[in-house]
Write an enzyme that holds these catalytic residues in place. Structure first.
Site, PDB file in Angstrom:
ATOM      1  N   ASP A  67     -44.359  11.097 -38.363  1.00  0.00           N
ATOM      2  CA  ASP A  67     -43.525  11.808 -37.395  1.00  0.00           C
ATOM      3  C   ASP A  67     -42.109  12.056 -37.919  1.00  0.00           C
ATOM      4  O   ASP A  67     -41.700  11.497 -38.947  1.00  0.00           O
ATOM      5  CB  ASP A  67     -43.468  11.024 -36.071  1.00  0.00           C
ATOM      6  CG  ASP A  67     -43.310   9.511 -36.274  1.00  0.00           C
ATOM      7  OD1 ASP A  67     -42.802   9.100 -37.332  1.00  0.00           O
ATOM      8  OD2 ASP A  67     -43.694   8.746 -35.376  1.00  0.00           O
ATOM      9  N   ASN A 136     -44.898   0.323 -25.784  1.00  0.00           N
ATOM     10  CA  ASN A 136     -45.772   0.835 -24.716  1.00  0.00           C
ATOM     11  C   ASN A 136     -47.137   1.252 -25.269  1.00  0.00           C
ATOM     12  O   ASN A 136     -47.891   1.962 -24.616  1.00  0.00           O
ATOM     13  CB  ASN A 136     -45.098   2.002 -23.991  1.00  0.00           C
ATOM     14  CG  ASN A 136     -44.765   3.164 -24.935  1.00  0.00           C
ATOM     15  OD1 ASN A 136     -45.137   3.131 -26.106  1.00  0.00           O
ATOM     16  ND2 ASN A 136     -44.085   4.165 -24.432  1.00  0.00           N
ATOM     17  N   HIS A 138     -47.603   3.051 -28.052  1.00  0.00           N
ATOM     18  CA  HIS A 138     -47.668   4.332 -28.766  1.00  0.00           C
ATOM     19  C   HIS A 138     -47.939   4.123 -30.254  1.00  0.00           C
ATOM     20  O   HIS A 138     -47.602   3.094 -30.829  1.00  0.00           O
ATOM     21  CB  HIS A 138     -46.430   5.200 -28.509  1.00  0.00           C
ATOM     22  CG  HIS A 138     -45.154   4.782 -29.143  1.00  0.00           C
ATOM     23  ND1 HIS A 138     -43.997   4.546 -28.440  1.00  0.00           N
ATOM     24  CD2 HIS A 138     -44.821   4.578 -30.444  1.00  0.00           C
ATOM     25  CE1 HIS A 138     -43.032   4.229 -29.269  1.00  0.00           C
ATOM     26  NE2 HIS A 138     -43.499   4.227 -30.495  1.00  0.00           N
ATOM     27  N   GLU A 143     -47.178   9.081 -26.991  1.00  0.00           N
ATOM     28  CA  GLU A 143     -46.824   8.256 -25.847  1.00  0.00           C
ATOM     29  C   GLU A 143     -48.027   8.100 -24.907  1.00  0.00           C
ATOM     30  O   GLU A 143     -48.993   8.864 -24.997  1.00  0.00           O
ATOM     31  CB  GLU A 143     -45.662   8.918 -25.094  1.00  0.00           C
ATOM     32  CG  GLU A 143     -44.408   9.123 -25.939  1.00  0.00           C
ATOM     33  CD  GLU A 143     -43.587   7.840 -26.124  1.00  0.00           C
ATOM     34  OE1 GLU A 143     -44.134   6.732 -25.947  1.00  0.00           O
ATOM     35  OE2 GLU A 143     -42.393   7.954 -26.461  1.00  0.00           O
TER      36      GLU A 143
HETATM   37  C1  GLP Z   1     -41.346   4.280 -33.408  1.00  0.00           C
HETATM   38  C2  GLP Z   1     -42.103   5.154 -34.428  1.00  0.00           C
HETATM   39  C3  GLP Z   1     -43.467   4.608 -34.683  1.00  0.00           C
HETATM   40  C4  GLP Z   1     -43.314   3.116 -34.867  1.00  0.00           C
HETATM   41  C5  GLP Z   1     -43.046   2.476 -33.532  1.00  0.00           C
HETATM   42  C6  GLP Z   1     -42.737   0.997 -33.590  1.00  0.00           C
HETATM   43  O1  GLP Z   1     -40.866   4.974 -32.325  1.00  0.00           O
HETATM   44  N1  GLP Z   1     -42.217   6.542 -34.131  1.00  0.00           N
HETATM   45  O2  GLP Z   1     -44.036   5.235 -35.818  1.00  0.00           O
HETATM   46  O3  GLP Z   1     -44.490   2.576 -35.387  1.00  0.00           O
HETATM   47  O4  GLP Z   1     -42.055   3.191 -32.838  1.00  0.00           O
HETATM   48  O5  GLP Z   1     -41.447   0.770 -34.081  1.00  0.00           O
HETATM   49  P1  GLP Z   1     -40.972  -0.630 -34.639  1.00  0.00           P
HETATM   50  O6  GLP Z   1     -41.761  -0.895 -35.856  1.00  0.00           O
HETATM   51  O7  GLP Z   1     -39.511  -0.441 -34.922  1.00  0.00           O
HETATM   52  O8  GLP Z   1     -41.220  -1.629 -33.570  1.00  0.00           O
END
Ligand code: GLP
Length: 248
Positions: A67, A136, A138, A143
């Site tokens: 992304d 959540n 995702h 989402e």
């Molecule tokens: C973000 C990214 C995801 C990531 C997730 C978890 O928003 N878009 O690709 O895996 O949330 O983030 P983190 O590893 O900082 O907990």
């Protein structure tokens, strides 16, 4: 799904890096799907160190990231393009032309989403997709409520995701409200998926995804229908799963 328990964040990062290096060494032109966020930072550090020490080569590797934020220039320190260069690409021998992220600055976002989807197909699909897990549930920026059939698309970020990512920005208001993300079906077409989960704050959502039937309110639950998913989670992330005596 195969679940590997790691002692802590460092141990998870070591195991994940070993897993990736194995594919890089085994395949002639591996396509790696890469993730950003806090979770894979340690993994990228181990990959950097391994490249410096053991000279693992990435000249034959191609990458596609999950992304990118909409409206954030690739040179800006908050873009995922900047993150990937800083954390990995600038430290290994991968040709930059082999690395791909969605273009969040594209004027025609729909065309950009189709281009990205076609690019992944042209590369022959993703051999190994690395995923983090949102609070959540995702994956990428898909989402809750995102159809499992979704392809690369533009999303409105939820308040919870913006709050979770605000730590990287000057303020909550500075967090972009949109992103381009691979869709759930795009991710599910990967030949193999590696989900990394660390920390107590992810324990609830990890237990939820392991207990629930696949449903679109918990996007990561779709992974239960994939034939080759490996979860590397540390003890803190597995704390609720273990408390409930769930076998894994
Ligand atoms: C973000 C990214 C995801 C990531 C997730 C978890 O928003 N878009 O690709 O895996 O949330 O983030 P983190 O590893 O900082 O907990």
């Amino acid at each position: 799904m195969k679940i590997i328990e790691a002692k802590d964040y460092q141990d998870m990062s070591q195991s994940a890096a070993r897993f990736i290096i194995e594919q890089v060494n085994r395949l002639s032109a591996p396509v790696l799907g890469l993730a950003t966020g806090g979770t894979p930072l340690g993994t990228y550090q181990v990959l950097r160190e391994d490249h410096a020490r053991n000279k693992t080569t990435y000249k034959h590797v191609y990458t596609v990231n999950l992304d990118e934020y909409v409206g954030v220039s690739p040179d800006h320190e908050n873009s995922y393009t900047f993150y990937m260069k800083k954390q990995l690409f600038d430290h290994i021998d991968i040709p930059l032309s082999h690395t791909h992220l969605p273009n969040g600055m594209a004027c025609d976002q729909d065309a950009e989403c189709s281009r990205y989807e076609a690019l992944i197909e042209r590369l022959g699909g993703i051999d190994l997709q690395v995923l983090g897990l949102g609070l959540n549930g995702h994956i990428g920026f898909n989402e809750p409520g995102t159809p499992f059939s979704s392809k690369t698309h533009t999303v409105e970020l939820t308040q919870s995701t913006k709050e979770a990512n605000a730590r990287y920005f000057d303020s909550y208001d500075a967090v972009p409200s949109q992103a381009i993300t691979m869709g759930i079906s795009t991710i599910m077409k990967s030949k193999q998926i590696l989900l990394l989960v660390s920390g107590e704050k992810k324990a609830g959502i990890l237990a939820k995804l392991l207990t629930e039937e696949p449903n679109e309110d918990t996007p990561a639950s779709v992974l239960k229908t994939h034939q080759d998913v490996v979860i590397i989670a540390d003890s803190d992330a597995l704390s609720i799963v273990k408390e409930r005596g769930m076998a894994f």
